[in-house]
Write a protein that holds these residues in place. Structure first.
Motif: not given
Length: 54
Positions: A2-5, A34-38
Motif C-alpha cells: 500500500l505504501h508503494y501505491a 498495486l492497490f488492487v494487488v494489496f
C-alpha cells in the motif's frame, strides 16, 4: 504494498501538476494495480486467518 501505491499516486499527482500527462497516466496505472494487488492479498490473508481460527 500500500505504501508503494501511495507513492506512485503522489508521483502521478506531481507529474500532472507539471503537465507530464504520460508519466502521470503511467504512475496512476501502476498505483491502481498495486492497490488492487494489496486488496486481494489483504482479503486472502483475512480469509486464511479466519479459517485457521476455527
Amino acid at each position: 504494498m500500500l505504501h508503494y501505491a501511495v507513492i506512485f499516486f503522489v508521483i502521478a499527482l506531481i507529474a500532472a501538476v507539471f503537465g507530464f500527462g504520460g508519466i502521470a497516466a503511467g504512475a496512476a496505472g501502476i498505483a491502481k494495480i498495486l492497490f488492487v494487488v494489496f486488496l486481494v492479498m489483504a482479503v486472502a490473508s483475512f480469509l486464511i486467518n479466519a479459517s485457521r481460527g476455527r
